[in-house]
Design a protein around this motif. Structure first.
Motif, PDB file in Angstrom:
ATOM      1  N   LEU A 154       0.841  -1.193   0.000  1.00  0.00           N
ATOM      2  CA  LEU A 154       0.000   0.000   0.000  1.00  0.00           C
ATOM      3  C   LEU A 154       0.882   1.250   0.000  1.00  0.00           C
ATOM      4  CD1 LEU A 154      -3.026  -0.539   2.446  1.00  0.00           C
ATOM      5  CD2 LEU A 154      -2.986  -0.606  -0.046  1.00  0.00           C
ATOM      6  N   PRO A 155       0.522   2.270  -0.757  1.00  0.00           N
ATOM      7  CA  PRO A 155       1.373   3.473  -0.852  1.00  0.00           C
ATOM      8  C   PRO A 155       1.158   4.429   0.326  1.00  0.00           C
ATOM      9  CG  PRO A 155      -0.530   3.727  -2.274  1.00  0.00           C
ATOM     10  CD  PRO A 155      -0.648   2.347  -1.660  1.00  0.00           C
ATOM     11  N   ILE A 156       1.375   3.925   1.548  1.00  0.00           N
ATOM     12  CA  ILE A 156       1.162   4.748   2.740  1.00  0.00           C
ATOM     13  C   ILE A 156       2.348   5.690   2.910  1.00  0.00           C
ATOM     14  CG2 ILE A 156       0.747   4.742   5.230  1.00  0.00           C
ATOM     15  CD1 ILE A 156      -0.315   1.900   4.955  1.00  0.00           C
ATOM     16  N   ARG A 157       2.065   6.988   3.073  1.00  0.00           N
ATOM     17  CA  ARG A 157       3.090   8.008   3.248  1.00  0.00           C
ATOM     18  C   ARG A 157       2.941   8.648   4.626  1.00  0.00           C
ATOM     19  NH1 ARG A 157       1.750  11.273  -2.346  1.00  0.00           N
ATOM     20  NH2 ARG A 157       2.324   9.635  -3.844  1.00  0.00           N
ATOM     21  N   PRO A 158       4.019   9.194   5.178  1.00  0.00           N
ATOM     22  CA  PRO A 158       3.911   9.852   6.490  1.00  0.00           C
ATOM     23  C   PRO A 158       2.901  10.990   6.512  1.00  0.00           C
ATOM     24  CG  PRO A 158       6.208   9.450   5.933  1.00  0.00           C
ATOM     25  CD  PRO A 158       5.409   9.107   4.712  1.00  0.00           C
ATOM     26  N   GLU A 159       2.704  11.635   5.387  1.00  0.00           N
ATOM     27  CA  GLU A 159       1.768  12.771   5.360  1.00  0.00           C
ATOM     28  C   GLU A 159       0.318  12.338   5.141  1.00  0.00           C
ATOM     29  OE1 GLU A 159       3.795  12.497   1.251  1.00  0.00           O
ATOM     30  OE2 GLU A 159       4.324  12.279   3.374  1.00  0.00           O
ATOM     31  N   ASP A 160       0.061  11.033   5.045  1.00  0.00           N
ATOM     32  CA  ASP A 160      -1.291  10.553   4.803  1.00  0.00           C
ATOM     33  C   ASP A 160      -2.180  10.714   6.032  1.00  0.00           C
ATOM     34  OD1 ASP A 160      -0.974   9.875   2.190  1.00  0.00           O
ATOM     35  OD2 ASP A 160      -0.615   7.751   2.547  1.00  0.00           O
ATOM     36  N   ARG A 161      -3.491  10.752   5.761  1.00  0.00           N
ATOM     37  CA  ARG A 161      -4.508  10.763   6.809  1.00  0.00           C
ATOM     38  C   ARG A 161      -5.559   9.715   6.449  1.00  0.00           C
ATOM     39  NH1 ARG A 161      -5.630  17.031   8.739  1.00  0.00           N
ATOM     40  NH2 ARG A 161      -3.535  17.390   9.586  1.00  0.00           N
TER      41      ARG A 161
END
Length: 873
Positions: A154-161
């Motif tokens: 999954l393309p989870i990024r630190p800036e995700d919500r």
């Protein structure tokens, strides 16, 4: 071994970045979350304990869950329903029960608790809703491995919500929390449903970047107008918790591609800490029925496969549970399994993706909750009722055997729905005097599922369809003109049931319908949608057979219908015939399903018509007398299929097709172009573009169109059309236009069709082979009548012949099954008497497997010979 997973123990490394948000705008940073969890751990006390955590909205359940993990305790996550929580607390005797209380928590000491194995970190319910005390034992490494594998695809990024709309005690909801915390992303805690407008206000205000749901969530999304929403911050959508029907997968994959977000369809079980497989977004449109590939770190194997490649699915990986627990004594056990027997039946597709074909055990999934049908029967029997339960992922049917002292069925349904946590529309109770049985003595589950329920109100009652829609979802309630969905106590589980019924009754559903009264909704009724989407191959097949018949009769002359059918056959070949691991047998069966009825019909025609001879019946007209062209399609297509069967008997070819699914049809197309220049002595078939070597390029283009999943691949198909069609049909511009347009349209999944014509399209597409074979005979018999009437008679006659063949085939199969049951029973009786066993009382698991195999699974070759037939019909 430490029980603390890395994502829980290393919260502080993400510093001041937001970890948790709620709908009110409150925020906890990762540093604050770590401090709150450590403070909560101090409140839990020393020693190693079993901590029962009551989940619910707000930060506190998450803080307590993380505190238990950081302190080395074992957590037991339970919901806030006392009726379902009490059996778990009685069975496992936790040391502490921690529940939200206002702005804090309340700790209740229940201990001393059970002895815990050092590896045990978490206990989760496996059945989700049936109240069974059976739990899944998970280690810290299980939790870590699951979070790591999810963040690997999954393309989870630190800036995700990411919104957490699913319960924390549900493994899917918990995996959303764990994987996002592992990446340093923000999790937004909300108790709102996606059906509420306020949820989407939050979505926009907070800039949420992902959405996570079970199949029922997608019903809610459809009912709430999700497709019309502009969500610029949304990057990806995930789905798990049960099978999402392929049409919905295709629709959402297409919607996501147009709106700039990706759809991840996933497959998992609590026993694997959540996820086992995912479908790469770029392959969702081409393979909507597949669950995809194993998650990073995991592996699948299929054991005891049958001739069709379907076998028992087994999963291995570090996220596989330690084992089950049925009582507190089991919590002291270490690892008792090293692999997960999923209970599902599956096969490998030709493109290397995994496809689930059914369940081996008696489980169904409704609204994301796994329900054990045996448990449903036990719950009913505890009420003094004798029942048999069956169902699928849409509804459960319970047959209640009437006897003295048995309460009414609606009372039993109410009790079962309350215990299972299901809406009334998801379960029906049908009262019967005797259970329907097969000749073998087994309960006929197919007949059971089809029993009418006379007590169920019909929402389609013409006199008042709106009131009927509400009555169906709120049984036993007196519905008045002033009632509203909200006023009746409607919840998210009833929302989609009511919305779908009202949509059919009203045509267009107002956005604020939950607040509108029954009378207001009745006044807002609009005509139903005039246009409905139809799968393009079905529509093309119907149009092509109409063009063929009308052109042959002479009503008009638009040639090229048979060539379009050949491209559609190539599309269907790629979609259905290549699914088994070794497809050659399936391809040959498909060729026989076309060639055998064609040969039999043409052989009869040869005895009564002058323009048909024995070589037409043997499908060798190309070799013997190339002047008789009428049945060229049913001669050429089986020959192409035989060539394909030979080609796919080579292991290297099958491997190439799995690795490069688009390359093989492109190569065949190139070979087919050279076939145009083969000199075969002026054979009229070749001159008229009818022989195998002159038309196989068109079959290959249809195949390539089905495999085209990217922009450049679709462009390549169009380029092939632009290159080949003008050259091959240089002297027939009208035929060239029909062939080019028909083949190009195969790149479009669906096309809009007037509602009144949808059923007609299905009938013509399903009967196209019968129409093709019979229309010459009907033309001769009706010679002299108006041409339009002859065309209509040919179409109706072919449909009638197809219907007769379907009914005859069904009757034959039924008689074969009955005879097989009788034979098996007679063979079993001597053994049964020797062992003192009763004959004719199979296990429910055995009958479920028979129902899946005989009642719902359709051989894939049916769709290639007849791609107008819906899957599963």
């Amino acid at each position: 071994m430490s029980t603390t997973p890395g994502f829980a123990g290393e919260l502080s490394r993400h510093g001041g970045r937001a970890a948790l948000l709620d709908g009110a705008g409150n925020c906890l940073s990762f540093g604050e979350l770590a401090a709150r969890a450590d403070a909560r751990a101090s409140e839990l006390g020393g020693g190693r304990k079993l901590v029962a955590v009551v989940t619910g909205p707000g930060f506190e359940p998450v803080v307590t869950y993380l505190a238990a993990l950081r302190a080395g305790h074992a957590a037991l996550l339970v919901g806030d329903d006392p009726a379902r929580t009490a059996p778990l607390l009685d069975a496992y005797r936790p040391d502490l029960l921690v529940r939200p209380d206002g702005g804090g928590v309340r700790l209740e000491e229940l201990g001393p608790g059970p002895r815990l194995h050092p590896d045990l970190a978490l206990l989760l319910p496996t059945s989700g809703s049936t109240g069974s005390p059976k739990l899944v034992r998970l280690s810290g490494r299980n939790l870590d491995a699951n979070a790591e594998s999810i963040t690997g695809y999954l393309p989870i990024r630190p800036e995700d919500r990411a919104p957490l709309t699913l319960p924390l005690q549900y493994c899917y909801g918990l995996s959303v929390l764990n994987s996002n915390l592992a990446r340093g992303a923000t999790v937004v805690l909300t108790d709102r449903s996606v059906a509420e407008p306020a949820f989407w206000d939050e979505f926009d205000d907070l800039g949420l970047t992902s959405l996570h749901g079970v199949p029922y969530t997608f019903d809610l999304l459809d009912a709430s107008g999700f497709a019309d929403r502009a969500l610029p911050s949304l990057r990806y959508v995930t789905q798990a918790g049960g099978r999402l029907d392929p049409a919905t997968v295709s629709r959402y994959a297409t919607l996501g591609a147009a709106r700039g977000w990706s759809l991840y369809v996933m497959y998992g079980q609590t026993e694997a800490t959540a996820r086992m497989a995912y479908l790469p977004p770029e392959r969702a449109s081409a393979a909507p029925s597949a669950v995809g590939v194993a998650v990073p770190g995991g592996a699948f194997s299929i054991e005891r496969p049958g001739p069709d490649g379907v076998g028992d699915l087994v999963y291995r990986g570090e996220n596989v549970m330690l084992g089950y627990a049925c009582s507190s004594a089991d919590l002291g056990l270490g690892r008792t399994i090293d692999r997960l027997d999923t209970g599902d039946r599956a096969r490998w597709r030709s493109d290397g993706l995994l496809e689930i074909t059914g369940r081996a055990a008696r489980f169904v999934k409704l609204f994301g909750l796994r329900v054990d049908l045996d448990e449903v029967e036990r719950l009913a029997e505890a009420q003094g009722a004798r029942v048999v339960a069956t169902g699928d992922d849409r509804r459960i049917t319970v047959a209640l055997v009437r006897r003295e002292g048995t309460g009414p069925g609606d009372r039993l349904r109410e009790r079962l729905c309350d215990r299972l946590g299901l809406p009334p529309a998801a379960l029906r109770v049908v009262e019967v005097a005797v259970l329907p049985r097969l000749p073998s003595g087994k309960v006929d589950l197919t007949a059971l599922a089809c029993l009418p329920d006379p007590s169920e109100p019909s929402w389609t009652e013409p006199a008042d369809p709106v009131r009927g829609a509400f009555a169906a979802v709120f049984p036993g309630r007196a519905i008045t003109d002033t009632d509203t969905f909200v006023g009746l106590g409607g919840d998210s589980l009833r929302y989609v049931q009511t919305a779908l019924r009202l949509q059919r009754a009203l045509g267009v559903l107002p956005r604020d319908w939950p607040e509108r009264t029954v009378a207001e909704l009745a006044e807002s009724a609009r005509p139903p949608r005039r246009w409905l989407p139809v799968e393009t191959p079905v529509l093309l097949r119907a149009l092509a057979i109409v063009l063929i018949v009308a052109s042959h009769v002479g009503l008009f002359r638009i040639l090229g219908g048979s060539h379009v059918l050949l491209a559609v056959a190539g599309w269907a070949f790629a979609r259905f015939a290549l699914a088994p691991p070794r497809p050659s047998r399936t391809i040959l069966r498909t060729a026989a399903r076309i060639a055998v009825p064609a040969a039999l019909w043409v052989a009869w025609r040869a005895t009564v018509a002058d323009d048909v001879d024995w070589y037409n019946a043997l499908l060798v007209n190309y070799v013997v007398d190339p002047e008789a062209w009428g049945y060229w399609f049913v001669e050429t297509l089986p020959q192409i299929l035989v060539l394909m069967a030979l080609l796919f008997s080579v292991p290297a070819v099958r491997a190439l097709d799995r690795r490069r699914p688009f390359a093989l049809p492109v190569a065949l197309f190139a070979v087919g172009l050279f076939g145009q220049f083969v000199d075969d002595g002026g054979n009229a078939f070749s001159l008229r573009q009818m022989s195998v070597h002159t038309v196989i390029w068109l079959f290959a283009l249809g195949w390539a169109a089905q495999r085209a999943t990217t922009g450049w691949q679709r462009s390549a198909v169009l380029a092939g059309l632009a290159l080949a069609v003008p050259v091959m049909f240089a002297h027939e511009p009208h035929r060239a236009a029909v062939v080019a347009a028909g083949t190009a349209l195969l790149l479009v999944p669906t096309l809009p069709v007037p509602r009144a014509l949808v059923r007609l399209c299905g009938l013509l597409a399903g009967a196209s082979l019968a129409i093709y074979l019979t229309h010459y005979a009907l033309m001769s018999a009706l010679n002299g009548l108006p041409q339009g009437l002859v065309v209509l008679a040919c179409l109706v006659g072919g449909v009638a012949v197809q219907e007769l063949l379907v009914r005859a085939s069904a009757a034959l199969r039924a008689s074969v099954r009955i005879e097989a049951d009788r034979t098996a029973e007679l063979q079993a009786r001597p053994v049964a008497r020797l062992r003192g066993l009763r004959v004719g009382r199979p296990t429910t698991q055995r009958r479920a497997a028979e129902l899946d195999h005989h009642g719902r699974v359709v051989p894939v070759e049916d769709h290639l010979a007849d791609p107008g037939r819906p899957a599963g019909a």
